[in-house]
Enzyme design. Structure first.
Site, PDB file in Angstrom:
ATOM      1  CB  ILE A 195      50.119 -40.221  61.011  1.00  0.00           C
ATOM      2  CG1 ILE A 195      50.717 -39.800  62.364  1.00  0.00           C
ATOM      3  CG2 ILE A 195      50.387 -41.698  60.732  1.00  0.00           C
ATOM      4  CD1 ILE A 195      52.182 -39.979  62.546  1.00  0.00           C
ATOM      5  N   GLY A 221      47.568 -39.001  75.094  1.00  0.00           N
ATOM      6  CA  GLY A 221      48.213 -39.321  73.823  1.00  0.00           C
ATOM      7  C   GLY A 221      49.696 -39.063  73.867  1.00  0.00           C
ATOM      8  CB  CYS A 232      38.349 -37.584  57.510  1.00  0.00           C
ATOM      9  SG  CYS A 232      39.057 -38.583  58.810  1.00  0.00           S
TER      10      CYS A 232
HETATM   11  C1  LIG Z   1      51.191 -39.327  66.357  1.00  0.00           C
HETATM   12  C2  LIG Z   1      49.735 -39.066  66.564  1.00  0.00           C
HETATM   13  C3  LIG Z   1      48.788 -39.777  65.817  1.00  0.00           C
HETATM   14  C4  LIG Z   1      47.418 -39.537  65.987  1.00  0.00           C
HETATM   15  N1  LIG Z   1      46.517 -40.271  65.273  1.00  0.00           N
HETATM   16  C5  LIG Z   1      45.188 -40.099  65.474  1.00  0.00           C
HETATM   17  C6  LIG Z   1      44.228 -40.894  64.780  1.00  0.00           C
HETATM   18  O1  LIG Z   1      44.572 -41.789  63.996  1.00  0.00           O
HETATM   19  N2  LIG Z   1      42.902 -40.657  64.994  1.00  0.00           N
HETATM   20  C7  LIG Z   1      42.475 -39.692  65.887  1.00  0.00           C
HETATM   21  O2  LIG Z   1      41.264 -39.523  66.067  1.00  0.00           O
HETATM   22  N3  LIG Z   1      43.369 -38.933  66.573  1.00  0.00           N
HETATM   23  C8  LIG Z   1      44.694 -39.114  66.389  1.00  0.00           C
HETATM   24  N4  LIG Z   1      45.600 -38.346  67.098  1.00  0.00           N
HETATM   25  C9  LIG Z   1      45.112 -37.325  68.050  1.00  0.00           C
HETATM   26  C10 LIG Z   1      45.155 -37.836  69.480  1.00  0.00           C
HETATM   27  O3  LIG Z   1      44.328 -38.972  69.648  1.00  0.00           O
HETATM   28  C11 LIG Z   1      44.735 -36.726  70.471  1.00  0.00           C
HETATM   29  O4  LIG Z   1      43.431 -36.291  70.162  1.00  0.00           O
HETATM   30  C12 LIG Z   1      45.675 -35.527  70.429  1.00  0.00           C
HETATM   31  O5  LIG Z   1      47.005 -35.943  70.221  1.00  0.00           O
HETATM   32  C13 LIG Z   1      45.600 -34.676  71.695  1.00  0.00           C
HETATM   33  O6  LIG Z   1      45.979 -35.393  72.849  1.00  0.00           O
HETATM   34  P1  LIG Z   1      47.475 -35.368  73.475  1.00  0.00           P
HETATM   35  O7  LIG Z   1      47.876 -33.935  73.620  1.00  0.00           O
HETATM   36  O8  LIG Z   1      47.377 -36.109  74.779  1.00  0.00           O
HETATM   37  O9  LIG Z   1      48.348 -36.083  72.487  1.00  0.00           O
HETATM   38  C14 LIG Z   1      46.984 -38.573  66.931  1.00  0.00           C
HETATM   39  C15 LIG Z   1      47.940 -37.858  67.673  1.00  0.00           C
HETATM   40  C16 LIG Z   1      49.298 -38.097  67.502  1.00  0.00           C
HETATM   41  C17 LIG Z   1      50.290 -37.316  68.327  1.00  0.00           C
END
Ligand SMILES: Cc1cc2nc3c(=O)[nH]c(=O)nc-3n(C[C@H](O)[C@H](O)[C@H](O)COP(=O)(O)O)c2cc1C
Lengths: 325, 49
Positions: free
Chosen positions: A84, A285, A143
């Site tokens: 993103i 997520g 980051c």
């Molecule tokens: C579309 C998308 C955007 C994400 N944006 C962020 C973010 O802005 N900051 C962050 O710390 N993690 C971000 N993540 C990571 C998620 O918070 C999470 O750590 C990761 O997707 C693993 O969990 P999940 O398998 O349940 O999605 C993002 C994940 C996805 C899929």
């Protein structure tokens, strides 16, 4: 005499948990970046913000960030890859326009922050102070540190320590540090974050990944590569939680550091697995985008699983995996 | 191979399907025919970012 019917809960199990002073009704949180700023989901039928223990808002930077070229999401086996690029309107806009709207909900609101230098993180933390309606900060340290060669903070214990120490100096809010799995030894980073002043750790962020379209010979993402999430990463996350929990329970004595498990969670059983490995709470997520089941269903499933396990408090299961010898 | 590999090794898929390597070799051949690729070496590092 009252008969006890099988499968019916006489006593409702206690699902409440506390993370660094944040009291939640249940251990289920919404993961950052998969829920925007909580405003879109109020239009999703049957979804109630107050069902979840807490909502972690989309990653927010000091200044407005435009994000990466599209496509930003690619579907792969058992997951998605996203890049993103931290698109967001900047901290001042978020505090002014989104936080006031979220105050109506009973759920806890956690702000996820990101930055490109120690000073940027510090400045964001400073601006959150005295804002009503933010219950905690989650720091995304995946980051690049632009001021110091561009290496990600999360990859180096010294850089992690310094940035967390700086943020800690600015805020009294509960401070959760979100760890990356893209390291050789996550325990070294966990240790640095705790020494820097973290109150809790959340893990894992996405796993670096890439997918290529064989017809066009081009990467499927506009930014060429990104981070993998979804069921594909769950076993990785379980292991990282286990390793971190083992370290904390053996070596961190002066402070209680709760863990928040993240990665591919889709069901109550997944949550119990994370808790057995050492998590006190979890974040969901990717699966919120799929609607395989609802949070409400997962919560009632957890309650049932606890009754089956004859457990009255979910907390009692934390780290209770029985290892083979 | 587009990402840079000169060869690949098949592991877990053998447990699921004992013929998986053969299937994959046939699959590559038909991919090459469909895409007018004469030499498999053309694929190595062929990614366009
Ligand atoms: C579309 C998308 C955007 C994400 N944006 C962020 C973010 O802005 N900051 C962050 O710390 N993690 C971000 N993540 C990571 C998620 O918070 C999470 O750590 C990761 O997707 C693993 O969990 P999940 O398998 O349940 O999605 C993002 C994940 C996805 C899929």
């Amino acid at each position: 005499m009252q008969k006890k019917l099988p499968g019916i809960n006489i006593e409702k199990p206690d699902l409440s948990v506390e993370i660094a002073g944040i009291k939640m009704n249940n251990p289920i949180m919404i993961a950052s970046g998969t829920f925007g700023y909580g405003t879109e989901f109020s239009e999703v039928e049957g979804f109630s913000h107050d069902e979840v223990g807490a909502i972690v808002l989309k990653g927010t930077t000091l200044n407005k960030t435009r994000g990466n070229p599209i496509p930003r999401i690619a579907e792969v086996d058992c997951g998605i890859i996203n890049s993103i690029g931290l698109q967001n309107p900047g901290i001042d806009f978020v505090l002014k326009n989104y936080i006031p709207k979220l105050r109506q909900y009973k759920t806890k609101i956690i702000l996820n922050i990101a930055g490109y230098s120690e000073d940027e993180y510090k400045e964001i933390a400073k601006r959150i102070n005295d804002v009503n309606g933010v219950h905690g900060i989650e720091v995304n340290i995946s980051c690049p540190n632009i001021k110091e060669g561009g290496m990600q903070f999360c990859l180096d214990p010294k850089m992690t320590f310094r940035v967390i120490e700086k943020i800690r100096g600015e805020t009294k809010l509960p401070l959760i540090v979100k760890l990356s799995p893209n390291v050789t030894d996550i325990v070294q980073i966990a240790k640095a974050a705790i020494e820097g002043g973290a109150d809790a750790l959340s893990l894992i962020n996405t796993v670096t990944a890439m997918a290529i379209d064989t017809k066009t010979k081009r990467p499927k993402l506009g930014a060429n590569f990104g981070g993998l999430s979804g069921p594909a990463i769950k076993p990785i996350a379980i292991h990282k939680i286990f390793q971190t929990y083992q370290y904390i329970s053996q070596y961190v004595k002066d402070k209680k550091i709760p863990l928040i498990g993240i990665g591919g969670i889709e069901s109550a059983d997944d949550i119990i697995e994370f808790i057995l490995a050492g998590a006190n709470a979890v974040q969901i997520g990717t699966s919120t985008m799929i609607y395989k089941t609802t949070i409400e269903q997962i919560i009632s499933d957890i309650a049932n699983r606890l009754s089956e396990l004859n457990e009255k408090k979910i907390n009692n299961l934390v780290g209770k995996v029985i290892l083979n010898t | 191979m587009l990402a840079g590999a000169t060869a690949v090794a098949v592991g877990t898929a053998n447990f699921v399907n004992p013929y998986s390597t053969i299937d994959i070799i046939n699959g590559i051949e038909s991919f090459m025919e469909k895409n007018n690729i004469i030499d498999v070496k053309e694929l190595i590092g062929g990614l366009r970012c």
